[in-house]
Design a protein around this motif. Structure first.
Motif, mmCIF file in Angstrom:
data_model
loop_
_atom_site.group_PDB
_atom_site.id
_atom_site.type_symbol
_atom_site.label_atom_id
_atom_site.label_comp_id
_atom_site.label_asym_id
_atom_site.label_seq_id
_atom_site.Cartn_x
_atom_site.Cartn_y
_atom_site.Cartn_z
ATOM 1 N N ASP A 487 0.849 -1.191 0.000
ATOM 2 C CA ASP A 487 0.000 0.000 0.000
ATOM 3 C C ASP A 487 0.878 1.232 0.000
ATOM 4 O O ASP A 487 2.041 1.188 0.439
ATOM 5 N N SER A 488 0.333 2.349 -0.489
ATOM 6 C CA SER A 488 1.116 3.583 -0.500
ATOM 7 C C SER A 488 0.202 4.796 -0.532
ATOM 8 O O SER A 488 -0.964 4.694 -0.916
ATOM 9 N N ALA A 489 0.742 5.910 -0.131
ATOM 10 C CA ALA A 489 0.037 7.189 -0.194
ATOM 11 C C ALA A 489 1.050 8.288 -0.477
ATOM 12 O O ALA A 489 2.142 8.292 0.102
ATOM 13 N N ILE A 490 0.684 9.204 -1.360
ATOM 14 C CA ILE A 490 1.545 10.336 -1.690
ATOM 15 C C ILE A 490 0.988 11.582 -1.016
ATOM 16 O O ILE A 490 -0.193 11.912 -1.173
ATOM 17 N N ILE A 491 1.833 12.269 -0.250
ATOM 18 C CA ILE A 491 1.426 13.470 0.472
ATOM 19 C C ILE A 491 2.319 14.642 0.078
ATOM 20 O O ILE A 491 3.412 14.452 -0.460
ATOM 21 N N THR A 501 6.650 19.395 -2.583
ATOM 22 C CA THR A 501 7.090 18.251 -3.373
ATOM 23 C C THR A 501 6.343 17.017 -2.881
ATOM 24 O O THR A 501 5.810 17.008 -1.764
ATOM 25 N N PRO A 502 6.271 15.943 -3.695
ATOM 26 C CA PRO A 502 5.582 14.734 -3.241
ATOM 27 C C PRO A 502 6.451 13.887 -2.312
ATOM 28 O O PRO A 502 7.661 13.766 -2.510
ATOM 29 N N GLY A 503 5.826 13.348 -1.276
ATOM 30 C CA GLY A 503 6.477 12.394 -0.388
ATOM 31 C C GLY A 503 5.686 11.101 -0.387
ATOM 32 O O GLY A 503 4.454 11.135 -0.474
ATOM 33 N N ALA A 504 6.358 9.981 -0.292
ATOM 34 C CA ALA A 504 5.699 8.672 -0.360
ATOM 35 C C ALA A 504 5.732 7.966 0.986
ATOM 36 O O ALA A 504 6.795 7.826 1.593
ATOM 37 N N VAL A 505 4.551 7.532 1.445
ATOM 38 C CA VAL A 505 4.439 6.693 2.633
ATOM 39 C C VAL A 505 4.091 5.291 2.129
ATOM 40 O O VAL A 505 3.075 5.098 1.446
ATOM 41 N N ILE A 506 4.914 4.301 2.449
ATOM 42 C CA ILE A 506 4.806 2.975 1.844
ATOM 43 C C ILE A 506 4.735 1.885 2.910
ATOM 44 O O ILE A 506 5.517 1.897 3.869
ATOM 45 N N ARG A 507 3.784 0.981 2.720
ATOM 46 C CA ARG A 507 3.727 -0.223 3.551
ATOM 47 C C ARG A 507 4.232 -1.391 2.715
ATOM 48 O O ARG A 507 3.696 -1.681 1.635
ATOM 49 N N ILE A 508 5.277 -2.073 3.191
ATOM 50 C CA ILE A 508 5.887 -3.181 2.470
ATOM 51 C C ILE A 508 5.135 -4.479 2.781
ATOM 52 O O ILE A 508 4.665 -4.683 3.905
ATOM 53 N N ARG A 509 5.017 -5.322 1.787
ATOM 54 C CA ARG A 509 4.359 -6.616 1.977
ATOM 55 C C ARG A 509 5.125 -7.460 2.992
ATOM 56 O O ARG A 509 6.344 -7.363 3.104
ATOM 57 N N ASP A 510 4.395 -8.298 3.710
ATOM 58 C CA ASP A 510 5.022 -9.189 4.690
ATOM 59 C C ASP A 510 6.092 -10.038 4.016
ATOM 60 O O ASP A 510 5.862 -10.642 2.958
ATOM 61 N N GLY A 511 7.268 -10.071 4.622
ATOM 62 C CA GLY A 511 8.352 -10.882 4.110
ATOM 63 C C GLY A 511 9.204 -10.217 3.048
ATOM 64 O O GLY A 511 10.240 -10.755 2.647
ATOM 65 N N ALA A 512 8.783 -9.027 2.581
ATOM 66 C CA ALA A 512 9.552 -8.332 1.538
ATOM 67 C C ALA A 512 10.456 -7.282 2.170
ATOM 68 O O ALA A 512 10.265 -6.875 3.329
ATOM 69 N N GLU A 541 2.395 -0.814 9.775
ATOM 70 C CA GLU A 541 0.968 -0.939 10.005
ATOM 71 C C GLU A 541 0.162 -0.501 8.774
ATOM 72 O O GLU A 541 0.682 0.122 7.862
ATOM 73 N N GLU A 542 -1.143 -0.838 8.788
ATOM 74 C CA GLU A 542 -2.046 -0.410 7.723
ATOM 75 C C GLU A 542 -2.118 1.113 7.686
ATOM 76 O O GLU A 542 -2.052 1.785 8.727
ATOM 77 N N LEU A 543 -2.249 1.679 6.485
ATOM 78 C CA LEU A 543 -2.420 3.124 6.377
ATOM 79 C C LEU A 543 -3.784 3.511 6.935
ATOM 80 O O LEU A 543 -4.762 2.769 6.770
ATOM 81 N N PRO A 544 -3.877 4.659 7.591
ATOM 82 C CA PRO A 544 -5.177 5.076 8.154
ATOM 83 C C PRO A 544 -6.178 5.387 7.051
ATOM 84 O O PRO A 544 -5.859 6.094 6.094
#
Length: 562
Positions: A487-491, A501-512, A541-544
C-alpha cells in the motif's frame, strides 16, 4: 466507435425510449431542467414495497441469524408502529442510526423512512466527539444504537440531547430496548403516512478526510432515482454482455450478495441492502471485514456477488486460502469507493479470470450515481470509471470556471436528479458547491469521446511543485504495481524553493524488503523527474483510512511532515 461502446449505446436507447422500463423524461426543477426515470416510484416506501412479495424466501444471513423477507418486514412494521403510536414521531423528525452492520440497522432504516421521518446514518467508526457532533448537528430526536456506540456516545463530555433505543439490551430508565419493542408489537401494521418525492428522507454525513463531515440531504426522489439508476445499469450491462449473463444463469446459483462494507455509506446501503430488499435477493452480511471469514461465507452460502473497495477485493483474491476454497459460485466482482489501482485488474485476471468485473464512480453527494461499467466495458477501458448514467449531465471546468472540451482535464461538475438537495445546516457550503442544478465534485478528470469517465485525482490532493501539477494518484498507481509494496500514499511536503514536493508513505508486503533508493530507481523510468518523491517513509501498520477506504492523508502529514 468500439463494439462494446456501440452495444452500450444501443441498449441505453432501447431501455430509455418512450414506453420502455427506464423511459427518460425531463422536468423543470426550480431554475433548471433535470432528467428523471419516469417509472421510478416517488417514495422509498413505494420503492421497497415489492420486497414484501418474496415472503418466506431468505433475505438476510448474519452470523447465526437467518431472516426471511416476511421476518424482516414484520420487524420493521413493528418498529414503525411503535415510533408513530408510542413515541409520536412525525414526518420530518430526525432519527439516527449508530451501530455496526447488523439486521437491526436495516430494520431501523426501513421503518424510519417508511413513516416519513428522516434517517441519519452515522459513521460507526466515529469517536465520541464525532458521533455527538452528528447527533447534535442533525438535531436527532432519537438514536438507534448498539452497546458499543451507546458506550461511546454517553462517554462524550457533552450531554446527550436525544433519546436512545438500544439494540441487544433490556430496557432501563436511560434507554428503550429495541428487542422489547419488536417483540411486543409483532403483527402490527405499518402506519399510513403522507409522503412526497421532495420530502427529506436522509441526512448521510460525508466520510470526510479533512474537517467536520457535512450532512448530505437527500429527498425520497433523489434516492429512488438512484436505485433505479443501479437497476438500469444492471439491465444495460446484461444486454451488452449476453454471453456472460448466459454463463451466470447456467451455473444454477441464485443471486446472493456478500455485504462487507458499512451500511452507513451509500455503497453498502444502496447497492447491497436496498437493491436486494427490493429485488428479492439474498444478502450475507459481515460484521467487520476479514478475508478469511469472507472466503468461508462465499463457500458456505454460495455467494455470487462481491463488491467492495479495491483493497478488500485484492485481499480476498490474494489470501492463502483462496486457492483451496470453493468459490465456483462467485461470478460478479466489483471495486468502488476509491480509485481502482492497476493491481486490481491484474489480481482478478490471475485468480478469477472469467469474473464479471465492474467498477464505477459516484459519491455521497450524488447518491452514488455518475458512471459505471461492467463486463466487456471494464476490460475495454480498465482505467475508466465507466460510461455516464442517462440521468447525469457532465461538465469539466477550468480553475477559472470555463467549460472545457471532451478529453480536457479539469474539475468535474455534475447535474442529476440523484444529486443531494443541500448540506444540512451549511448554507455557505451549499452555495459554494451547488449552482443552477450543477454540483462541484472536487474531483479532477475528463470525459472521452465515447462518454467514458476518467478520474485523475482529488482537487484537494493536487501537489504543485514549482508550478508543475502533480496528481498523487498517478504515483500511487505506479507504486501499486511493485511486487514488494502492499500500500502507499503520496502526500505534500513543504519546500522553501519549490513550494511543495511529493512524499511517499509505503507499507511493504510481509516478508519483503525495500529501500528508499530502490523505490526511486523503480520510479525513475516510469515518471517524469519532477514527479519523483523527494521523501520516502516506510510503515509496518495499515495506512489510516476512513469508512469508504480513502487514506486519511492529513494523519500522515501530521506524522511525517515536520
Amino acid at each position: 466507435m468500439n463494439d462494446i461502446a456501440a452495444r452500450l449505446n444501443t441498449a441505453t436507447e432501447q431501455l430509455c425510449q418512450p414506453g420502455a422500463p427506464f423511459e427518460i423524461e425531463t422536468r423543470q426543477c426550480g431554475d433548471t431542467e433535470l432528467r428523471f426515470y419516469k417509472n421510478a416510484p416517488n417514495t422509498l416506501r413505494a420503492l421497497l414495497e415489492p420486497g414484501r412479495g418474496f415472503g418466506a424466501q431468505e433475505f438476510l444471513v448474519y452470523q447465526d441469524q437467518r431472516l426471511s423477507f416476511d421476518d424482516f418486514f414484520a420487524r420493521a412494521d413493528a418498529l414503525a408502529y411503535y415510533l408513530v403510536s408510542e413515541l409520536n414521531i412525525n414526518k420530518g423528525d430526525r432519527i439516527a442510526i449508530a451501530m455496526r452492520n447488523n439486521p437491526e440497522w436495516m430494520i431501523a432504516y426501513y421503518a424510519i423512512v417508511s413513516i416519513g421521518a428522516v434517517v441519519v446514518p452515522l459513521n460507526s467508526w466515529g469517536s465520541a466527539d464525532e458521533l455527538a457532533y452528528g447527533l447534535g448537528d442533525s438535531m436527532a430526536k432519537w438514536v438507534v444504537c448498539d452497546q458499543a456506540r451507546y458506550d461511546t456516545i454517553t462517554a462524550a463530555p457533552s450531554e446527550l440531547a436525544c433519546q436512545v433505543i438500544l439494540v441487544g439490551a433490556t430496557g432501563s430508565a436511560e434507554y428503550l430496548s429495541f428487542d422489547a419493542i419488536i417483540n411486543a408489537h409483532l403483527g402490527a401494521a405499518m402506519p399510513e403516512v403522507d409522503c412526497e418525492s421532495d420530502d427529506i428522507a436522509q441526512i448521510m454525513y460525508t466520510s470526510g478526510t479533512t474537517g467536520r463531515p457535512k450532512g448530505a440531504v437527500s429527498s425520497h426522489g433523489n434516492i429512488c432515482q438512484a436505485i433505479f439508476s443501479f437497476e438500469f445499469h444492471g439491465t444495460c450491462s446484461a444486454m451488452a454482455n449476453p454471453e456472460a449473463i448466459r454463463k451466470m444463469f447456467s451455473t444454477g446459483f441464485a443471486p446472493c450478495t456478500l455485504l462487507s462494507v458499512p451500511l452507513f455509506h451509500v455503497s453498502g446501503c444502496y447497492a447491497a441492502f436496498l437493491l436486494n430488499l427490493r429485488a428479492g435477493r439474498k444478502t450475507v452480511m459481515m460484521y467487520k471485514w476479514s478475508a478469511e471469514d469472507a472466503l468461508a461465507l462465499i463457500e458456505k452460502e454460495r455467494v455470487t456477488i462481491f463488491s467492495a473497495v479495491p483493497s478488500m477485493v485484492v485481499d480476498l483474491l490474494r489470501h492463502p486460502k483462496f486457492k483451496t476454497t470453493d468459490t465456483t459460485s462467485l461470478f460478479s466482482i466489483g471495486g468502488g469507493g476509491t480509485a481502482c489501482p492497476p493491481s486490481f485488474k491484474s489480481t482478478i485476471s490471475e485468480n478469477l479470470g472469467d469474473a464479471y468485473v465492474g467498477t464505477g464512480y459516484g459519491m455521497t453527494e450524488t447518491n452514488a450515481i455518475c458512471a459505471s461499467c461492467t463486463g466487456d466495458a471494464y476490460f475495454y477501458k480498465p482505467k475508466s470509471a465507466g460510461t455516464l448514467s442517462p440521468l447525469v449531465e457532465w461538465q469539466t471546468r477550468s480553475p477559472e470556471g470555463g467549460i472545457l472540451a471532451k478529453g480536457e482535464v479539469g474539475e468535474i461538475w455534475l447535474k442529476s436528479a440523484c444529486n443531494i438537495t443541500a448540506y444540512w445546516n451549511k448554507p455557505e457550503a451549499t452555495a459554494e458547491n451547488f449552482a443552477h442544478g450543477w454540483m462541484a465534485t472536487g474531483d479532477i478528470g475528463y470525459l472521452d469521446d465515447e462518454n467514458f469517465v476518467f478520474l485523475v485525482d482529488r482537487a484537494k490532493d493536487l501537489i504543485i511543485r514549482g508550478g508543475e501539477n502533480i496528481y498523487p494518484a498517478e504515483i500511487e498507481a505506479c507504486l501499486s504495481q511493485h511486487a514488494a509494496i502492499a500500500d502507499s500514499a503520496i502526500i505534500a511536503v513543504p519546500d522553501e524553493r519549490l513550494g511543495e514536493t511529493p512524499g511517499a508513505v509505503i507499507r511493504i508486503r510481509d516478508g519483503a524488503t525495500l529501500s528508499e533508493t530502490e523505490v526511486k530507481d523503480y520510479l525513475a523510468d516510469k515518471l517524469a523527474a519532477f514527479k519523483q518523491p523527494s521523501h520516502v517513509w516506510f510503515v509496518e501498520e495499515e495506512l489510516p483510512r476512513n469508512a469508504t477506504g480513502k487514506v486519511l492523508k492529513r494523519d500522515l502529514v501530521q506524522r511525517f511532515v515536520k
